[in-house]
Scaffold this motif. Structure first.
Motif, PDB file in Angstrom:
ATOM      1  N   ASN A  41       1.143  -1.223   0.135  1.00 51.08           N
ATOM      2  CA  ASN A  41      -0.356   0.171  -0.018  1.00 51.08           C
ATOM      3  C   ASN A  41       0.240   0.830  -0.235  1.00 51.08           C
ATOM      4  O   ASN A  41       1.896   1.290   0.446  1.00 51.08           O
ATOM      5  CB  ASN A  41      -0.600  -0.626   1.556  1.00 51.08           C
ATOM      6  CG  ASN A  41      -2.159  -1.262   0.995  1.00 51.08           C
ATOM      7  OD1 ASN A  41      -2.607  -1.868   0.128  1.00 51.08           O
ATOM      8  ND2 ASN A  41      -2.165  -1.532   2.364  1.00 51.08           N
ATOM      9  N   ARG A  43       1.257   4.296   1.589  1.00 50.49           N
ATOM     10  CA  ARG A  43       1.105   5.001   2.252  1.00 50.49           C
ATOM     11  C   ARG A  43       1.713   6.721   1.911  1.00 50.49           C
ATOM     12  O   ARG A  43       2.503   7.065   1.233  1.00 50.49           O
ATOM     13  CB  ARG A  43       1.616   4.700   3.705  1.00 50.49           C
ATOM     14  CG  ARG A  43       1.439   3.407   3.919  1.00 50.49           C
ATOM     15  CD  ARG A  43       1.974   2.308   4.697  1.00 50.49           C
ATOM     16  NE  ARG A  43       3.312   3.516   5.775  1.00 50.49           N
ATOM     17  CZ  ARG A  43       4.550   2.402   6.001  1.00 50.49           C
ATOM     18  NH1 ARG A  43       4.036   1.292   6.710  1.00 50.49           N
ATOM     19  NH2 ARG A  43       5.772   3.497   6.838  1.00 50.49           N
ATOM     20  N   ASP A  44       1.189   7.603   3.258  1.00 46.04           N
ATOM     21  CA  ASP A  44       1.464   9.059   2.892  1.00 46.04           C
ATOM     22  C   ASP A  44       3.200   9.470   2.756  1.00 46.04           C
ATOM     23  O   ASP A  44       3.848   9.936   2.161  1.00 46.04           O
ATOM     24  CB  ASP A  44       0.431   9.914   3.779  1.00 46.04           C
ATOM     25  CG  ASP A  44      -1.026   9.723   2.777  1.00 46.04           C
ATOM     26  OD1 ASP A  44      -0.605   9.676   2.059  1.00 46.04           O
ATOM     27  OD2 ASP A  44      -1.631  10.318   4.004  1.00 46.04           O
ATOM     28  N   ASP A  45       3.551   8.620   4.008  1.00 43.97           N
ATOM     29  CA  ASP A  45       4.681   8.927   4.167  1.00 43.97           C
ATOM     30  C   ASP A  45       5.396   8.193   2.518  1.00 43.97           C
ATOM     31  O   ASP A  45       7.039   8.024   3.106  1.00 43.97           O
ATOM     32  CB  ASP A  45       5.029   8.512   5.475  1.00 43.97           C
ATOM     33  CG  ASP A  45       4.888   6.944   6.672  1.00 43.97           C
ATOM     34  OD1 ASP A  45       4.038   6.182   5.398  1.00 43.97           O
ATOM     35  OD2 ASP A  45       5.684   6.012   6.632  1.00 43.97           O
ATOM     36  N   LEU A  47       5.572   9.397  -0.205  1.00 41.62           N
ATOM     37  CA  LEU A  47       5.595  10.569  -1.373  1.00 41.62           C
ATOM     38  C   LEU A  47       6.692  11.093  -1.023  1.00 41.62           C
ATOM     39  O   LEU A  47       7.048  11.539   0.370  1.00 41.62           O
ATOM     40  CB  LEU A  47       3.757  11.317  -0.892  1.00 41.62           C
ATOM     41  CG  LEU A  47       3.028  10.309  -1.052  1.00 41.62           C
ATOM     42  CD1 LEU A  47       1.860  11.141  -0.672  1.00 41.62           C
ATOM     43  CD2 LEU A  47       2.458   9.086  -2.191  1.00 41.62           C
ATOM     44  N   GLY A  51       4.733  14.923  -4.423  1.00 37.48           N
ATOM     45  CA  GLY A  51       3.353  14.292  -4.370  1.00 37.48           C
ATOM     46  C   GLY A  51       3.173  13.174  -4.548  1.00 37.48           C
ATOM     47  O   GLY A  51       1.954  12.140  -4.948  1.00 37.48           O
ATOM     48  N   CYS A  53       4.895   8.684  -4.912  1.00 36.56           N
ATOM     49  CA  CYS A  53       5.217   7.533  -4.754  1.00 36.56           C
ATOM     50  C   CYS A  53       7.116   7.951  -4.868  1.00 36.56           C
ATOM     51  O   CYS A  53       7.129   7.372  -6.003  1.00 36.56           O
ATOM     52  CB  CYS A  53       4.786   6.389  -4.930  1.00 36.56           C
ATOM     53  SG  CYS A  53       5.777   4.977  -3.456  1.00 36.56           S
ATOM     54  N   LYS A  91      -0.118   7.430  -7.147  1.00 39.38           N
ATOM     55  CA  LYS A  91      -0.184   8.426  -6.450  1.00 39.38           C
ATOM     56  C   LYS A  91      -0.338   7.902  -5.223  1.00 39.38           C
ATOM     57  O   LYS A  91      -0.549   6.848  -5.225  1.00 39.38           O
ATOM     58  CB  LYS A  91      -1.050   8.744  -6.589  1.00 39.38           C
ATOM     59  CG  LYS A  91      -1.693   9.937  -8.153  1.00 39.38           C
ATOM     60  CD  LYS A  91      -3.130  10.314  -8.624  1.00 39.38           C
ATOM     61  CE  LYS A  91      -2.748  11.431  -9.650  1.00 39.38           C
ATOM     62  NZ  LYS A  91      -2.586  10.976 -10.445  1.00 39.38           N
ATOM     63  N   GLY A  92      -0.821   8.566  -3.570  1.00 38.60           N
ATOM     64  CA  GLY A  92      -0.785   7.903  -2.638  1.00 38.60           C
ATOM     65  C   GLY A  92      -2.029   7.571  -2.432  1.00 38.60           C
ATOM     66  O   GLY A  92      -3.518   7.547  -3.233  1.00 38.60           O
ATOM     67  N   GLY A  93      -2.609   5.936  -1.399  1.00 33.59           N
ATOM     68  CA  GLY A  93      -3.389   5.323  -1.295  1.00 33.59           C
ATOM     69  C   GLY A  93      -4.010   4.150  -2.698  1.00 33.59           C
ATOM     70  O   GLY A  93      -4.366   3.679  -2.316  1.00 33.59           O
TER      71      GLY A  93
END
Length: 143
Positions: A41, A43-45, A47, A51, A53, A91-93
């Motif tokens: 996955n 994750r935001d951290d 990125l 913005g 990956c 992208k994140g997520g």
């Protein structure tokens, strides 16, 4: 032990010792001789400043999948070289899948191609790894 059982036992031993893959949340979903599949996955951290990956984390997913595939014969195997091509921003997520397929295993040297795809099945990166077998086994061999 069948080759599939040995591949799974080897993968279990490797995963238990792989603090990095566990810390990043990499999940080993399938392994068999010369093959492995992992997922991650985003994750935001994970990125970067754009913005998207960080390429290093996509590389880590591919490299870890490569490691599980080339060690699936229970012969300690390390990377001798590798390269990656980033083809699409992530992208994140999102959830990435990496699939490692053995292309050649001759003597102690192997070549593996790893395709990294996003949730939609689009290829986001292609990784090629060259492996080299070294001494030892991950799972003790019975005499």
């Amino acid at each position: 032990m069948t080759p599939e059982e040995l591949a799974n036992a080897t993968a279990q031993a490797m995963y238990e010792a792989d603090a990095c893959s566990r810390a990043l949340g990499l999940e080993l979903t399938e392994v068999r001789p010369g093959y492995a599949c992992m997922q991650m996955n985003v994750r935001d951290d994970f990125l970067n400043g754009h913005g998207i990956c960080h390429g290093g984390l996509i590389f880590t997913l591919a490299d870890s999948t490569f490691a599980f595939a080339c060690n699936s014969y229970n012969i300690n195997t390390v990377a001798a070289g590798c390269s990656i091509e980033f083809l699409r921003a992530v992208k994140g997520g999102d959830r990435l899948s990496a699939e490692a397929v053995e292309q050649s295993l001759t003597g102690r040297t192997g070549i593996y191609d790893i395709r990294v795809t996003n949730r939609e099945g689009e290829t986001v990166a292609m990784f090629r790894g060259k492996s080299s077998q070294i001494k030892g086994n991950l799972v003790p061999m019975e005499s």
